[in-house]
Design an enzyme around this catalytic site. Structure first.
Site, PDB file in Angstrom:
ATOM      1  CD  GLU A 164      -2.955  -0.339   2.452  1.00 43.86           C
ATOM      2  OE1 GLU A 164      -3.530   0.234   2.776  1.00 43.86           O
ATOM      3  OE2 GLU A 164      -4.003  -1.457   2.273  1.00 43.86           O
ATOM      4  CD  GLU A 343      -3.911  -5.706   4.074  1.00 43.10           C
ATOM      5  OE1 GLU A 343      -5.006  -5.006   4.657  1.00 43.10           O
ATOM      6  OE2 GLU A 343      -2.580  -5.290   4.001  1.00 43.10           O
TER       7      GLU A 343
END
Ligand code: GCO
Length: 435
Positions: A164, A343
């Protein structure tokens, strides 16, 4: 079709600073998250990752829980400051020994490690040298990647480099809500974007084996149908979604932001950044509602109205996951490798009852609906190869400290007692049924 292919990868995900603890043990030195969390007022409960879930010492018990789930793969991150504790760049044998033990335990249980090199925990020594604002940090990162690949590469199923990038860039260097807690003007923070991508590209060159890119991806919806909010949502889609995916998959920055990045780009950089991986990981949690504002970054992100919410206040919107997957599929077409949900999960205020159980039916519903959303995307022609729940254990949720519980397993931080929640048994049965 409602089921998943027999070769679909089922997993759980976690990150070093959020679960390991042993922050000052066996040669590990502080990361920027140690520094940040120890500062006053940076986490909701004043906590740090000093102990976390004590996974460093209890990993065998946690791997046994993973084996009980029947998962194929565990997505973990390794701690750069545990492996390379100072600016000399010399590896720390005790740090590497821990990951040897962990990967051997996973191998003994038939669980393939998906190893991520960086989940926001930059060594403090690297931050002291300029951090991601400093181009040289990309070279340090590639040296670190070589050390990890040489020691662990024989047991790693899938590599990823940086988790990320958007969140680390935005929260760590623009809003200051995350480590290293900087509030840079966009013109300066843009260097962080390029150096993260450059580091990832250099590392990709030394990691032998299957490579997976990983970004958060979320639909950006205008808060109202005003032109200003529509423009703000379009800008946020570029910032959060395309800024880190276009360069890797297409070899160019989005035109809207190129002028901001250009000053940091040198001859040959984009050829390094343009390293299309074998898989693309998507971290999905919710959808964003974007409103135009005044200020350096002319937008703010809100949770949209009219949705059920998690304990984090995030909208429960499984349809957004289908939208993300089909958007990626349409946007990148032949440039997009197969996808993996790296995720997906939710925070609820889970408690252990008098009988020793932990009934988290809301999480069961959330996961079931989001798996159906993945299935819907696959039925629409999107190639999805796997799904990782965030997370196996309740853990250190960054600036929220331990106030947000995402685990399939409840952790009593005072005793480190693990209690599988209802969702643990549900996920186990779901995996078994797909075999
Ligand atoms: C993220 C990070 C995780 C978080 C999880 C819950 O996506 O923000 O990868 O470290 O803990 O997403 O917020």
């Amino acid at each position: 079709m409602t089921g998943f292919p027999p070769d679909f990868t089922w997993g759980v995900a976690a990150a070093a600073y959020q679960v390991e603890g042993a922050a000052n043990e066996d040669g590990r030195t502080p990361s920027i998250w140690d520094t940040f969390a120890h500062a006053e007022g940076t986490t909701a409960d004043g906590s740090t990752g000093d102990v976390a879930c004590d996974h460093y010492h209890r990993f065998a018990e946690d791997v046994a829980l993973m084996a009980d789930l029947g998962i194929d793969s565990y997505r973990l991150s390794v701690s750069w400051s545990r492996i390379v504790p100072d600016a000399s760049g010399r590896p720390n044998p005790a740090g590497l020994d821990f990951y040897d033990r962990l990967l051997d335990s996973l191998a003994d249980n038939g669980i393939s490690p998906a190893v991520n090199l960086f989940h926001w925990d930059l060594p403090q020594w690297a931050q002291d040298a300029g951090g991601w604002q400093q181009r040289d940090t990309a070279a340090r990162f590639a040296e670190y990647a070589e050390i990890v690949a040489a020691r662990l590469g024989d047991r790693v199923g899938t590599w990823s480099t940086i988790n990320e990038m958007f969140e680390h860039f935005a929260l760590g260097h623009v809003t200051g809500e995350h480590a290293p807690g900087l509030t840079l003007p966009l013109e300066e923070a843009a260097g962080v974007v390029h150096h993260l991508l450059l580091a990832s590209g250099h590392a990709a060159q030394v990691l032998r084996g299957r490579l997976m890119g990983i970004t958060s991806y979320a639909p950006a919806r205008p808060h109202t149908d005003s032109d200003a909010d529509r423009d703000a949502a379009a800008l946020y889609d570029v910032l959060q979604n395309r800024l880190f995916t276009d360069p890797v998959l297409l070899g160019r920055y989005p035109a809207e932001l190129e002028p901001l990045i250009e000053p940091f780009v040198r001859e040959g950089d984009l050829a390094v950044v343009h390293a299309p991986p074998d898989l693309w990981g998507v971290n999905y949690y919710s959808i964003n509602s974007v409103r135009a504002t005044e200020g350096a970054v002319p937008l703010e992100v809100l949770a949209p109205q009219g949705f059920p919410r998690t304990a984090f206040g995030w909208a429960v919107a499984p349809e957004g996951l289908t939208e993300v997957l089909t958007t990626l599929h349409e946007r990148y077409a032949e440039h997009l490798p197969p996808l993996v949900i790296t995720e997906n999960g939710c925070a609820y205020d889970d408690t252990v009852d008098a009988a020793g159980g932990c009934d988290d039916l809301e999480r069961v519903v959330f996961l079931d609906e989001h798996l159906a959303a993945v299935r819907a995307a696959m039925n629409a022609g999107v190639d999805v190869r796997g799904y990782y729940v965030w997370s196996l254990l309740d853990n250190f949720e960054w600036a929220e400290g331990y106030t947000k519980r995402f685990g399939l397993v409840h952790v009593d931080y005072a005793t480190q007692r693990r209690t599988p929640k209802t969702s643990f048994g549900w996920y186990r049965d779901r995996i078994a049924a797909s075999r």
